[in-house]
Design an enzyme around this catalytic site. Structure first.
Site, PDB file in Angstrom:
ATOM      1  N   LYS A   1     -75.688 -38.985  58.504  1.00  0.00           N
ATOM      2  CA  LYS A   1     -77.090 -38.566  58.543  1.00  0.00           C
ATOM      3  C   LYS A   1     -77.101 -37.064  58.787  1.00  0.00           C
ATOM      4  CE  LYS A   1     -80.043 -37.554  61.559  1.00  0.00           C
ATOM      5  NZ  LYS A   1     -80.720 -36.429  60.881  1.00  0.00           N
TER       6      LYS A   1
ATOM      7  N   GLU B   1     -68.973 -33.048  69.286  1.00  0.00           N
ATOM      8  CA  GLU B   1     -68.840 -31.590  69.138  1.00  0.00           C
ATOM      9  C   GLU B   1     -70.188 -31.004  69.509  1.00  0.00           C
ATOM     10  OE1 GLU B   1     -66.280 -29.796  68.422  1.00  0.00           O
ATOM     11  OE2 GLU B   1     -64.864 -31.294  67.718  1.00  0.00           O
TER      12      GLU B   1
ATOM     13  N   GLU C   1     -77.459 -21.828  76.277  1.00  0.00           N
ATOM     14  CA  GLU C   1     -76.856 -21.519  74.978  1.00  0.00           C
ATOM     15  C   GLU C   1     -77.821 -20.608  74.204  1.00  0.00           C
ATOM     16  OE1 GLU C   1     -76.429 -24.828  72.191  1.00  0.00           O
ATOM     17  OE2 GLU C   1     -74.699 -23.851  71.310  1.00  0.00           O
TER      18      GLU C   1
HETATM   19  P1  NAD Z   1     -79.535 -31.234  67.383  1.00  0.00           P
HETATM   20  O1  NAD Z   1     -78.788 -31.928  68.455  1.00  0.00           O
HETATM   21  O2  NAD Z   1     -80.982 -30.998  67.573  1.00  0.00           O
HETATM   22  O3  NAD Z   1     -79.412 -32.021  66.010  1.00  0.00           O
HETATM   23  C1  NAD Z   1     -78.162 -32.369  65.473  1.00  0.00           C
HETATM   24  C2  NAD Z   1     -78.332 -33.650  64.701  1.00  0.00           C
HETATM   25  O4  NAD Z   1     -78.727 -34.658  65.613  1.00  0.00           O
HETATM   26  C3  NAD Z   1     -79.393 -33.622  63.612  1.00  0.00           C
HETATM   27  O5  NAD Z   1     -78.947 -34.357  62.515  1.00  0.00           O
HETATM   28  C4  NAD Z   1     -80.569 -34.318  64.259  1.00  0.00           C
HETATM   29  O6  NAD Z   1     -81.398 -34.980  63.345  1.00  0.00           O
HETATM   30  C5  NAD Z   1     -79.879 -35.323  65.127  1.00  0.00           C
HETATM   31  N1  NAD Z   1     -80.673 -35.782  66.279  1.00  0.00           N
HETATM   32  C6  NAD Z   1     -81.631 -35.109  66.955  1.00  0.00           C
HETATM   33  N2  NAD Z   1     -82.130 -35.890  67.926  1.00  0.00           N
HETATM   34  C7  NAD Z   1     -81.477 -37.072  67.864  1.00  0.00           C
HETATM   35  C8  NAD Z   1     -81.539 -38.287  68.603  1.00  0.00           C
HETATM   36  N3  NAD Z   1     -82.383 -38.430  69.613  1.00  0.00           N
HETATM   37  N4  NAD Z   1     -80.692 -39.289  68.270  1.00  0.00           N
HETATM   38  C9  NAD Z   1     -79.820 -39.136  67.259  1.00  0.00           C
HETATM   39  N5  NAD Z   1     -79.714 -38.016  66.514  1.00  0.00           N
HETATM   40  C10 NAD Z   1     -80.538 -37.002  66.824  1.00  0.00           C
HETATM   41  O7  NAD Z   1     -78.737 -29.880  67.101  1.00  0.00           O
HETATM   42  P2  NAD Z   1     -79.048 -28.790  65.992  1.00  0.00           P
HETATM   43  O8  NAD Z   1     -80.181 -27.953  66.473  1.00  0.00           O
HETATM   44  O9  NAD Z   1     -79.132 -29.395  64.632  1.00  0.00           O
HETATM   45  O10 NAD Z   1     -77.684 -27.970  66.006  1.00  0.00           O
HETATM   46  C11 NAD Z   1     -77.431 -26.995  66.927  1.00  0.00           C
HETATM   47  C12 NAD Z   1     -76.562 -27.507  68.046  1.00  0.00           C
HETATM   48  O11 NAD Z   1     -75.339 -27.997  67.489  1.00  0.00           O
HETATM   49  C13 NAD Z   1     -76.144 -26.414  68.996  1.00  0.00           C
HETATM   50  O12 NAD Z   1     -76.186 -26.874  70.324  1.00  0.00           O
HETATM   51  C14 NAD Z   1     -74.720 -26.100  68.568  1.00  0.00           C
HETATM   52  O13 NAD Z   1     -73.941 -25.504  69.569  1.00  0.00           O
HETATM   53  C15 NAD Z   1     -74.230 -27.438  68.176  1.00  0.00           C
HETATM   54  N6  NAD Z   1     -73.060 -27.336  67.268  1.00  0.00           N
HETATM   55  C16 NAD Z   1     -71.833 -27.675  67.763  1.00  0.00           C
HETATM   56  C17 NAD Z   1     -70.711 -27.566  66.952  1.00  0.00           C
HETATM   57  C18 NAD Z   1     -69.351 -27.935  67.468  1.00  0.00           C
HETATM   58  O14 NAD Z   1     -68.451 -28.128  66.647  1.00  0.00           O
HETATM   59  N7  NAD Z   1     -69.135 -28.070  68.771  1.00  0.00           N
HETATM   60  C19 NAD Z   1     -70.848 -27.121  65.632  1.00  0.00           C
HETATM   61  C20 NAD Z   1     -72.109 -26.786  65.160  1.00  0.00           C
HETATM   62  C21 NAD Z   1     -73.222 -26.912  65.999  1.00  0.00           C
END
Ligand code: NAD
Length: 464
Positions: A157, A232, A366
Protein backbone atom coordinates in the site's frame (compact mmCIF):
# COMPACT_ATOMS: atom_id res chain seq x y z
CA UNK A 1 -14.13 5.37 3.66
CA UNK A 2 -13.36 7.77 0.79
CA UNK A 3 -13.71 6.17 -2.63
CA UNK A 4 -10.98 8.03 -4.50
CA UNK A 5 -7.60 9.62 -4.00
CA UNK A 6 -6.83 12.87 -5.76
CA UNK A 7 -3.12 12.78 -6.48
CA UNK A 8 -1.90 16.37 -6.66
CA UNK A 9 1.30 17.97 -7.88
CA UNK A 10 2.80 19.64 -4.78
CA UNK A 11 4.50 22.24 -6.98
CA UNK A 12 1.27 23.60 -8.47
CA UNK A 13 -1.59 22.09 -6.51
CA UNK A 14 -2.99 20.75 -9.80
CA UNK A 15 -4.48 17.28 -9.93
CA UNK A 16 -2.23 14.71 -11.60
CA UNK A 17 -4.73 11.86 -11.49
CA UNK A 18 -7.71 10.68 -9.49
CA UNK A 19 -7.48 7.01 -8.60
CA UNK A 20 -9.86 4.58 -6.97
CA UNK A 21 -9.45 3.47 -3.40
CA UNK A 22 -9.36 -0.33 -3.21
CA UNK A 23 -12.56 -1.38 -1.40
CA UNK A 24 -12.02 -3.39 1.77
CA UNK A 25 -13.50 -6.56 0.24
CA UNK A 26 -11.04 -6.27 -2.66
CA UNK A 27 -8.12 -5.79 -0.26
CA UNK A 28 -9.17 -9.03 1.45
CA UNK A 29 -9.41 -10.74 -1.93
CA UNK A 30 -5.95 -9.54 -2.95
CA UNK A 31 -4.51 -10.80 0.34
CA UNK A 32 -6.16 -14.13 -0.26
CA UNK A 33 -4.74 -14.30 -3.82
CA UNK A 34 -1.31 -13.40 -2.46
CA UNK A 35 -1.58 -16.18 0.09
CA UNK A 36 -2.61 -18.71 -2.58
CA UNK A 37 0.16 -17.55 -4.91
CA UNK A 38 2.70 -18.14 -2.14
CA UNK A 39 2.18 -21.87 -2.51
CA UNK A 40 3.60 -21.78 -6.05
CA UNK A 41 5.98 -18.79 -5.88
CA UNK A 42 7.82 -20.25 -2.89
CA UNK A 43 8.41 -23.40 -4.96
CA UNK A 44 9.91 -21.58 -7.97
CA UNK A 45 13.63 -22.27 -7.83
CA UNK A 46 15.88 -19.46 -6.64
CA UNK A 47 17.64 -19.06 -10.00
CA UNK A 48 14.36 -18.59 -11.81
CA UNK A 49 13.16 -16.07 -9.23
CA UNK A 50 16.49 -14.26 -9.66
CA UNK A 51 16.05 -14.17 -13.45
CA UNK A 52 12.55 -12.72 -13.13
CA UNK A 53 13.77 -10.06 -10.73
CA UNK A 54 16.58 -9.15 -13.14
CA UNK A 55 14.03 -8.81 -15.91
CA UNK A 56 11.99 -6.52 -13.66
CA UNK A 57 15.09 -4.41 -12.98
CA UNK A 58 15.68 -4.11 -16.76
CA UNK A 59 12.11 -3.00 -17.39
CA UNK A 60 12.35 -0.36 -14.66
CA UNK A 61 15.70 0.84 -16.02
CA UNK A 62 14.26 1.13 -19.52
CA UNK A 63 11.47 3.28 -18.17
CA UNK A 64 13.62 5.54 -16.00
CA UNK A 65 12.56 8.82 -17.62
CA UNK A 66 8.85 8.07 -17.42
CA UNK A 67 9.01 6.86 -13.81
CA UNK A 68 11.08 9.88 -12.79
CA UNK A 69 8.55 12.23 -14.31
CA UNK A 70 5.65 10.49 -12.55
CA UNK A 71 7.59 10.73 -9.29
CA UNK A 72 8.32 14.43 -9.70
CA UNK A 73 4.71 15.15 -10.59
CA UNK A 74 3.30 13.40 -7.53
CA UNK A 75 6.01 14.13 -4.95
CA UNK A 76 7.49 17.46 -6.09
CA UNK A 77 11.00 16.01 -5.96
CA UNK A 78 13.39 17.69 -8.47
CA UNK A 79 13.66 15.67 -11.66
CA UNK A 80 17.39 15.04 -11.24
CA UNK A 81 16.69 13.47 -7.84
CA UNK A 82 13.82 11.39 -9.22
CA UNK A 83 16.15 10.03 -11.90
CA UNK A 84 18.61 9.17 -9.12
CA UNK A 85 15.89 7.50 -7.09
CA UNK A 86 14.86 5.25 -10.00
CA UNK A 87 18.48 4.07 -10.29
CA UNK A 88 18.60 3.55 -6.52
CA UNK A 89 15.32 1.57 -6.66
CA UNK A 90 16.72 -0.62 -9.45
CA UNK A 91 19.85 -1.32 -7.41
CA UNK A 92 17.74 -3.01 -4.71
CA UNK A 93 16.01 -5.27 -7.23
CA UNK A 94 19.35 -6.21 -8.79
CA UNK A 95 21.07 -6.83 -5.46
CA UNK A 96 18.27 -9.09 -4.20
CA UNK A 97 18.03 -10.92 -7.53
CA UNK A 98 21.57 -12.08 -6.73
CA UNK A 99 20.87 -12.68 -3.04
CA UNK A 100 17.97 -15.01 -3.95
CA UNK A 101 20.67 -17.58 -4.78
CA UNK A 102 22.39 -17.22 -1.42
CA UNK A 103 19.69 -18.00 1.13
CA UNK A 104 21.80 -20.73 2.69
CA UNK A 105 20.96 -23.21 5.40
CA UNK A 106 23.62 -25.24 7.22
CA UNK A 107 24.53 -28.66 8.57
CA UNK A 108 25.46 -28.52 12.24
CA UNK A 109 28.06 -31.03 13.53
CA UNK A 110 26.14 -33.54 15.57
CA UNK A 111 26.60 -34.37 19.27
CA UNK A 112 25.95 -38.07 18.49
CA UNK A 113 26.76 -40.55 15.69
CA UNK A 114 23.08 -41.49 15.38
CA UNK A 115 21.78 -38.06 14.33
CA UNK A 116 22.27 -35.46 11.62
CA UNK A 117 21.29 -31.83 12.31
CA UNK A 118 20.03 -29.73 9.44
CA UNK A 119 19.05 -26.03 9.40
CA UNK A 120 17.11 -24.65 6.44
CA UNK A 121 15.63 -21.26 5.60
CA UNK A 122 12.24 -20.83 4.06
CA UNK A 123 10.13 -17.82 3.03
CA UNK A 124 7.79 -16.41 5.64
CA UNK A 125 4.69 -16.22 3.45
CA UNK A 126 2.56 -13.27 2.38
CA UNK A 127 4.14 -9.89 3.16
CA UNK A 128 2.14 -6.66 3.44
CA UNK A 129 4.10 -3.45 2.98
CA UNK A 130 3.18 0.16 3.71
CA UNK A 131 5.42 2.84 2.22
CA UNK A 132 5.86 6.63 2.53
CA UNK A 133 5.73 9.44 -0.03
CA UNK A 134 9.29 10.68 0.23
CA UNK A 135 10.88 7.76 -1.71
CA UNK A 136 7.97 6.21 -3.59
CA UNK A 137 10.14 3.91 -5.72
CA UNK A 138 13.08 2.93 -3.54
CA UNK A 139 11.09 2.19 -0.38
CA UNK A 140 8.94 -0.19 -2.42
CA UNK A 141 11.76 -2.07 -4.15
CA UNK A 142 13.84 -2.24 -0.95
CA UNK A 143 11.01 -4.39 0.42
CA UNK A 144 9.65 -6.12 -2.69
CA UNK A 145 13.15 -7.09 -3.91
CA UNK A 146 14.14 -9.21 -0.90
CA UNK A 147 10.60 -10.47 -0.25
CA UNK A 148 10.20 -11.86 -3.78
CA UNK A 149 13.79 -13.08 -3.85
CA UNK A 150 13.20 -15.08 -0.67
CA UNK A 151 10.05 -16.65 -2.14
CA UNK A 152 7.47 -14.53 -0.30
CA UNK A 153 4.50 -12.96 -2.04
CA UNK A 154 3.98 -9.24 -1.64
CA UNK A 155 1.17 -6.68 -1.38
CA UNK A 156 2.05 -2.99 -1.05
CA UNK A 157 0.00 0.00 0.00
CA UNK A 158 1.82 3.11 -1.16
CA UNK A 159 1.31 6.51 0.42
CA UNK A 160 -1.90 8.19 -0.71
CA UNK A 161 0.27 11.20 -1.69
CA UNK A 162 2.35 9.20 -4.20
CA UNK A 163 0.67 6.00 -5.37
CA UNK A 164 1.38 6.38 -9.11
CA UNK A 165 5.08 5.47 -9.07
CA UNK A 166 4.36 2.27 -7.13
CA UNK A 167 1.46 1.31 -9.39
CA UNK A 168 3.73 1.54 -12.44
CA UNK A 169 6.48 -0.45 -10.68
CA UNK A 170 4.04 -3.27 -9.98
CA UNK A 171 2.83 -3.25 -13.60
CA UNK A 172 6.44 -3.50 -14.75
CA UNK A 173 6.99 -6.48 -12.43
CA UNK A 174 4.05 -8.21 -14.14
CA UNK A 175 5.39 -7.29 -17.59
CA UNK A 176 8.68 -8.89 -16.53
CA UNK A 177 6.87 -12.17 -15.91
CA UNK A 178 6.51 -12.17 -12.13
CA UNK A 179 3.10 -13.76 -11.51
CA UNK A 180 0.34 -11.17 -11.02
CA UNK A 181 -0.77 -12.54 -7.67
CA UNK A 182 2.77 -12.65 -6.31
CA UNK A 183 3.19 -8.87 -6.33
CA UNK A 184 0.20 -6.55 -6.06
CA UNK A 185 -0.76 -3.10 -4.83
CA UNK A 186 -3.80 -1.75 -3.05
CA UNK A 187 -4.63 1.93 -2.77
CA UNK A 188 -6.15 3.72 0.15
CA UNK A 189 -5.69 5.77 3.26
CA UNK A 190 -3.44 4.35 5.94
CA UNK A 191 -5.96 4.29 8.75
CA UNK A 192 -8.36 2.26 6.56
CA UNK A 193 -5.99 -0.24 4.95
CA UNK A 194 -3.64 -0.67 7.95
CA UNK A 195 -6.21 -2.57 10.07
CA UNK A 196 -7.15 -4.86 7.16
CA UNK A 197 -3.49 -5.87 6.90
CA UNK A 198 -2.84 -6.22 10.61
CA UNK A 199 -5.90 -8.29 11.49
CA UNK A 200 -5.49 -10.70 8.55
CA UNK A 201 -4.14 -14.06 9.58
CA UNK A 202 -2.93 -14.57 6.00
CA UNK A 203 -0.38 -11.77 6.29
CA UNK A 204 2.70 -13.24 7.98
CA UNK A 205 4.78 -10.09 7.91
CA UNK A 206 4.25 -6.35 8.01
CA UNK A 207 7.06 -4.21 6.67
CA UNK A 208 6.58 -0.50 7.20
CA UNK A 209 8.46 2.65 6.32
CA UNK A 210 7.01 5.83 7.74
CA UNK A 211 6.60 7.82 10.91
CA UNK A 212 7.32 6.43 14.37
CA UNK A 213 3.78 6.85 15.80
CA UNK A 214 2.22 4.91 12.91
CA UNK A 215 4.92 2.25 13.22
CA UNK A 216 4.14 1.80 16.90
CA UNK A 217 0.43 1.40 16.26
CA UNK A 218 1.03 -1.14 13.47
CA UNK A 219 3.22 -3.14 15.83
CA UNK A 220 0.56 -3.19 18.52
CA UNK A 221 -2.12 -4.20 16.04
CA UNK A 222 0.05 -7.01 14.64
CA UNK A 223 0.48 -8.65 18.03
CA UNK A 224 -2.76 -10.66 17.92
CA UNK A 225 -1.65 -12.61 14.87
CA UNK A 226 2.03 -12.61 15.93
CA UNK A 227 3.28 -11.24 12.61
CA UNK A 228 6.90 -10.69 11.80
CA UNK A 229 7.65 -6.98 11.83
CA UNK A 230 10.16 -4.68 10.16
CA UNK A 231 10.04 -0.99 10.97
CA UNK A 232 11.90 1.80 9.17
CA UNK A 233 10.81 4.88 11.07
CA UNK A 234 11.69 8.50 11.68
CA UNK A 235 15.11 10.01 12.26
CA UNK A 236 16.72 13.18 13.58
CA UNK A 237 20.28 12.90 12.33
CA UNK A 238 23.09 14.83 13.96
CA UNK A 239 26.01 16.00 11.83
CA UNK A 240 29.17 16.75 13.82
CA UNK A 241 32.01 18.86 12.43
CA UNK A 242 35.18 18.41 14.49
CA UNK A 243 37.85 21.07 14.99
CA UNK A 244 40.22 19.41 12.51
CA UNK A 245 37.64 18.72 9.78
CA UNK A 246 38.12 19.74 6.16
CA UNK A 247 35.52 22.51 6.29
CA UNK A 248 34.96 22.92 2.57
CA UNK A 249 34.30 19.18 2.24
CA UNK A 250 32.08 19.12 5.35
CA UNK A 251 29.99 21.97 3.89
CA UNK A 252 29.59 20.18 0.59
CA UNK A 253 28.53 16.94 2.30
CA UNK A 254 26.16 18.79 4.64
CA UNK A 255 24.39 20.25 1.59
CA UNK A 256 24.20 16.80 -0.02
CA UNK A 257 22.76 15.25 3.13
CA UNK A 258 20.39 18.04 4.06
CA UNK A 259 18.68 19.26 0.94
CA UNK A 260 17.82 16.03 -0.84
CA UNK A 261 14.06 16.05 -1.39
CA UNK A 262 13.81 19.51 0.23
CA UNK A 263 15.06 18.07 3.51
CA UNK A 264 12.23 15.54 3.60
CA UNK A 265 14.28 12.40 4.16
CA UNK A 266 14.59 10.23 7.23
CA UNK A 267 18.40 10.32 7.23
CA UNK A 268 19.03 13.97 6.38
CA UNK A 269 21.20 16.05 8.69
CA UNK A 270 18.81 17.77 11.08
CA UNK A 271 21.10 18.94 13.86
CA UNK A 272 24.43 20.41 12.81
CA UNK A 273 26.86 20.39 15.72
CA UNK A 274 30.08 22.27 14.95
CA UNK A 275 33.23 22.75 17.02
CA UNK A 276 33.23 26.32 18.32
CA UNK A 277 36.70 26.98 16.89
CA UNK A 278 35.50 26.43 13.31
CA UNK A 279 31.84 27.39 13.43
CA UNK A 280 32.28 30.85 11.87
CA UNK A 281 34.22 29.48 8.93
CA UNK A 282 31.73 26.61 8.48
CA UNK A 283 28.64 28.87 8.68
CA UNK A 284 30.06 31.45 6.30
CA UNK A 285 30.86 28.85 3.63
CA UNK A 286 27.58 27.05 4.18
CA UNK A 287 25.44 30.17 3.84
CA UNK A 288 27.21 31.25 0.67
CA UNK A 289 26.50 27.83 -0.90
CA UNK A 290 22.91 27.71 0.39
CA UNK A 291 22.16 31.06 -1.24
CA UNK A 292 23.02 29.55 -4.63
CA UNK A 293 20.36 26.84 -4.38
CA UNK A 294 17.37 27.27 -6.67
CA UNK A 295 13.89 26.59 -5.32
CA UNK A 296 11.03 25.82 -7.72
CA UNK A 297 9.01 23.31 -9.67
CA UNK A 298 10.95 20.04 -9.80
CA UNK A 299 10.19 19.59 -13.50
CA UNK A 300 12.59 22.46 -14.19
CA UNK A 301 15.93 20.69 -14.57
CA UNK A 302 17.83 23.57 -12.97
CA UNK A 303 15.86 23.36 -9.71
CA UNK A 304 17.66 22.06 -6.59
CA UNK A 305 14.82 22.21 -4.07
CA UNK A 306 11.19 21.44 -4.83
CA UNK A 307 8.07 22.14 -2.79
CA UNK A 308 7.34 20.51 0.54
CA UNK A 309 4.75 17.77 0.28
CA UNK A 310 1.68 19.45 1.78
CA UNK A 311 0.30 22.07 4.15
CA UNK A 312 0.97 19.92 7.25
CA UNK A 313 4.64 19.58 6.34
CA UNK A 314 4.85 23.30 5.64
CA UNK A 315 3.18 24.27 8.92
CA UNK A 316 5.54 22.05 10.94
CA UNK A 317 8.58 23.65 9.26
CA UNK A 318 7.29 27.15 9.81
CA UNK A 319 6.51 26.44 13.47
CA UNK A 320 9.99 25.03 14.03
CA UNK A 321 11.68 28.09 12.51
CA UNK A 322 9.50 30.52 14.42
CA UNK A 323 9.91 28.67 17.71
CA UNK A 324 13.70 28.73 17.27
CA UNK A 325 13.75 32.45 16.45
CA UNK A 326 11.53 33.21 19.43
CA UNK A 327 13.87 31.27 21.73
CA UNK A 328 17.00 33.12 20.57
CA UNK A 329 18.23 31.50 17.34
CA UNK A 330 19.75 33.78 14.71
CA UNK A 331 18.67 33.70 11.09
CA UNK A 332 21.64 33.43 8.71
CA UNK A 333 19.65 32.90 5.51
CA UNK A 334 16.27 31.87 4.13
CA UNK A 335 12.99 31.99 6.04
CA UNK A 336 11.02 33.17 3.02
CA UNK A 337 8.11 31.14 1.81
CA UNK A 338 6.21 30.97 -1.41
CA UNK A 339 2.88 29.45 -0.65
CA UNK A 340 -0.59 29.44 -2.04
CA UNK A 341 -3.26 28.04 0.24
CA UNK A 342 -5.95 28.31 -2.40
CA UNK A 343 -4.07 26.34 -5.02
CA UNK A 344 -2.30 24.21 -2.41
CA UNK A 345 1.42 24.53 -3.00
CA UNK A 346 4.13 25.28 -0.47
CA UNK A 347 7.77 26.18 -1.05
CA UNK A 348 10.34 26.99 1.64
CA UNK A 349 13.65 28.74 0.96
CA UNK A 350 16.57 26.77 2.43
CA UNK A 351 17.08 28.25 5.85
CA UNK A 352 20.17 28.37 8.09
CA UNK A 353 19.91 29.21 11.79
CA UNK A 354 22.66 29.48 14.38
CA UNK A 355 22.73 30.03 18.16
CA UNK A 356 20.43 27.04 18.27
CA UNK A 357 19.89 25.35 21.63
CA UNK A 358 18.58 21.95 22.63
CA UNK A 359 15.42 23.39 24.19
CA UNK A 360 14.16 24.47 20.73
CA UNK A 361 11.61 22.24 19.00
CA UNK A 362 13.83 21.98 15.95
CA UNK A 363 16.37 20.06 18.05
CA UNK A 364 13.73 17.81 19.61
CA UNK A 365 11.31 16.88 16.81
CA UNK A 366 12.09 15.26 13.48
CA UNK A 367 12.55 18.08 10.96
CA UNK A 368 11.15 17.41 7.52
CA UNK A 369 12.20 20.47 5.60
CA UNK A 370 15.12 22.49 4.23
CA UNK A 371 16.35 23.94 7.52
CA UNK A 372 19.85 23.72 8.97
CA UNK A 373 20.06 24.53 12.68
CA UNK A 374 23.65 25.03 13.88
CA UNK A 375 24.85 24.61 17.44
CA UNK A 376 28.36 24.32 18.88
CA UNK A 377 30.47 22.11 21.13
CA UNK A 378 33.89 22.19 22.81
CA UNK A 379 34.68 18.59 23.79
CA UNK A 380 33.91 15.53 21.67
CA UNK A 381 32.06 14.01 24.63
CA UNK A 382 29.69 16.97 24.63
CA UNK A 383 29.01 16.54 20.89
CA UNK A 384 28.19 12.85 21.40
CA UNK A 385 25.85 13.58 24.31
CA UNK A 386 24.01 16.17 22.26
CA UNK A 387 23.85 13.86 19.25
CA UNK A 388 22.49 10.94 21.29
CA UNK A 389 19.98 13.13 23.12
CA UNK A 390 17.02 12.03 21.02
CA UNK A 391 14.65 9.07 20.97
CA UNK A 392 15.72 8.49 17.35
CA UNK A 393 18.74 6.47 16.23
CA UNK A 394 18.70 6.23 12.46
CA UNK A 395 21.68 8.08 10.93
CA UNK A 396 24.54 10.26 12.19
CA UNK A 397 27.40 11.99 10.39
CA UNK A 398 30.77 13.20 11.58
CA UNK A 399 33.60 15.03 9.88
CA UNK A 400 37.14 14.61 11.13
CA UNK A 401 40.49 13.59 9.70
CA UNK A 402 41.80 12.46 13.09
CA UNK A 403 41.36 8.68 13.36
CA UNK A 404 41.11 8.80 17.17
CA UNK A 405 38.24 11.28 17.01
CA UNK A 406 36.58 9.23 14.27
CA UNK A 407 36.81 6.01 16.24
CA UNK A 408 35.51 7.76 19.35
CA UNK A 409 32.43 8.91 17.43
CA UNK A 410 31.99 5.50 15.79
CA UNK A 411 31.99 3.79 19.17
CA UNK A 412 29.77 6.23 21.04
CA UNK A 413 27.07 7.36 18.61
CA UNK A 414 23.88 5.32 19.03
CA UNK A 415 22.73 5.23 15.43
CA UNK A 416 22.23 2.42 12.91
CA UNK A 417 23.93 4.26 10.04
CA UNK A 418 27.09 6.37 10.31
CA UNK A 419 28.73 8.57 7.70
CA UNK A 420 32.36 9.40 8.59
CA UNK A 421 33.30 12.14 6.15
CA UNK A 422 30.33 10.96 4.11
CA UNK A 423 26.96 12.70 3.74
CA UNK A 424 25.44 9.97 1.54
CA UNK A 425 26.21 6.56 3.08
CA UNK A 426 23.30 4.43 1.84
CA UNK A 427 23.46 1.81 -0.95
CA UNK A 428 21.67 -1.43 -1.83
CA UNK A 429 24.53 -3.66 -0.67
CA UNK A 430 24.81 -2.27 2.88
CA UNK A 431 22.36 -2.42 5.79
CA UNK A 432 19.96 0.47 6.36
CA UNK A 433 17.93 0.92 9.53
CA UNK A 434 17.71 2.49 12.92
CA UNK A 435 18.15 1.96 16.64
CA UNK A 436 15.80 3.10 19.41
CA UNK A 437 12.54 4.62 18.11
CA UNK A 438 13.86 4.72 14.54
CA UNK A 439 12.79 1.14 14.12
CA UNK A 440 13.85 -2.47 14.04
CA UNK A 441 15.26 -4.74 11.39
CA UNK A 442 17.49 -3.75 8.51
CA UNK A 443 16.90 -3.32 4.79
CA UNK A 444 19.63 -3.63 2.19
CA UNK A 445 22.80 -5.70 2.28
CA UNK A 446 23.05 -9.28 3.48
CA UNK A 447 20.82 -8.33 6.39
CA UNK A 448 17.92 -7.21 4.20
CA UNK A 449 16.72 -10.66 3.12
CA UNK A 450 16.81 -12.24 6.61
CA UNK A 451 13.54 -10.60 7.71
CA UNK A 452 11.72 -12.51 4.94
CA UNK A 453 12.85 -16.01 5.90
CA UNK A 454 12.09 -18.38 8.75
CA UNK A 455 14.62 -20.78 10.20
CA UNK A 456 13.61 -24.44 10.25
CA UNK A 457 15.67 -27.02 12.11
CA UNK A 458 15.44 -30.76 11.58
CA UNK A 459 17.09 -33.57 13.50
CA UNK A 460 17.45 -36.82 11.55
CA UNK A 461 17.75 -39.65 14.05
CA UNK A 462 18.10 -43.43 14.05
CA UNK A 463 21.27 -43.42 11.97
CA UNK A 464 23.35 -46.59 12.56
P1 NAD B 1 3.36 8.30 7.60
O1 NAD B 1 3.67 7.42 8.75
O2 NAD B 1 2.36 9.37 7.78
O3 NAD B 1 2.84 7.44 6.37
C1 NAD B 1 3.58 6.35 5.87
C2 NAD B 1 2.60 5.35 5.32
O4 NAD B 1 1.79 4.90 6.39
C3 NAD B 1 1.64 5.88 4.26
O5 NAD B 1 1.44 4.91 3.28
C4 NAD B 1 0.36 6.11 5.03
O6 NAD B 1 -0.79 5.98 4.25
C5 NAD B 1 0.42 5.00 6.04
N1 NAD B 1 -0.35 5.25 7.26
C6 NAD B 1 -0.65 6.44 7.84
N2 NAD B 1 -1.40 6.23 8.93
C7 NAD B 1 -1.58 4.90 9.05
C8 NAD B 1 -2.26 4.06 9.97
N3 NAD B 1 -2.91 4.57 11.01
N4 NAD B 1 -2.21 2.72 9.79
C9 NAD B 1 -1.54 2.20 8.75
N5 NAD B 1 -0.88 2.93 7.83
C10 NAD B 1 -0.90 4.27 7.99
O7 NAD B 1 4.77 8.86 7.09
P2 NAD B 1 5.04 9.78 5.83
O8 NAD B 1 4.68 11.18 6.19
O9 NAD B 1 4.46 9.19 4.58
O10 NAD B 1 6.61 9.61 5.68
C11 NAD B 1 7.49 10.34 6.43
C12 NAD B 1 8.01 9.54 7.60
O11 NAD B 1 8.64 8.35 7.10
C13 NAD B 1 9.10 10.26 8.35
O12 NAD B 1 8.94 10.08 9.73
C14 NAD B 1 10.37 9.61 7.85
O13 NAD B 1 11.46 9.73 8.72
C15 NAD B 1 9.93 8.21 7.67
N6 NAD B 1 10.83 7.48 6.73
C16 NAD B 1 11.66 6.54 7.25
C17 NAD B 1 12.53 5.86 6.40
C18 NAD B 1 13.46 4.81 6.95
O14 NAD B 1 13.98 4.02 6.15
N7 NAD B 1 13.70 4.72 8.25
C19 NAD B 1 12.54 6.14 5.03
C20 NAD B 1 11.67 7.10 4.54
C21 NAD B 1 10.80 7.77 5.41
Amino acid sequence: MKETIKVKNPATGEMVEEIAVTPEADVEKILSQGNEAFKTWAGVNAHERAALLKEWAEKVKNETENLAEIMTLESGKPLKESLGEVAYAVSYIEWYAEEAKRVYGRIVPSHTETKRLVVTKEPIGLVAAITPWNFPAAMMTRKAGPALAAGCTFVVKPSEETPLTTMRLVELAHEAGIPKEAVQYVNGYGEDIGPVFTRSGLVRKITFTGSTPVGKSLMKDSADTMKHISMELGGHAPLIVAEDADIEFAVEQTLASKFRNAGQTCICANRVIVHEAVVDKFSEQLVSRVKQLKVGNGLDKTVDIGPVINVDGYTKIQNQIEDALKKGARLLSGHQYDKNDEKGYYFVQPTVLDNVEEKMNIMQEETFGPIIPITTFRENKEAVEMANNTPFGLAAYFFTNDYRTGIYFQEHLKFGILGWNDGAPSAAHVPFGGMKESGMGREGGLEGIEPYVETKYMSIGGIQ
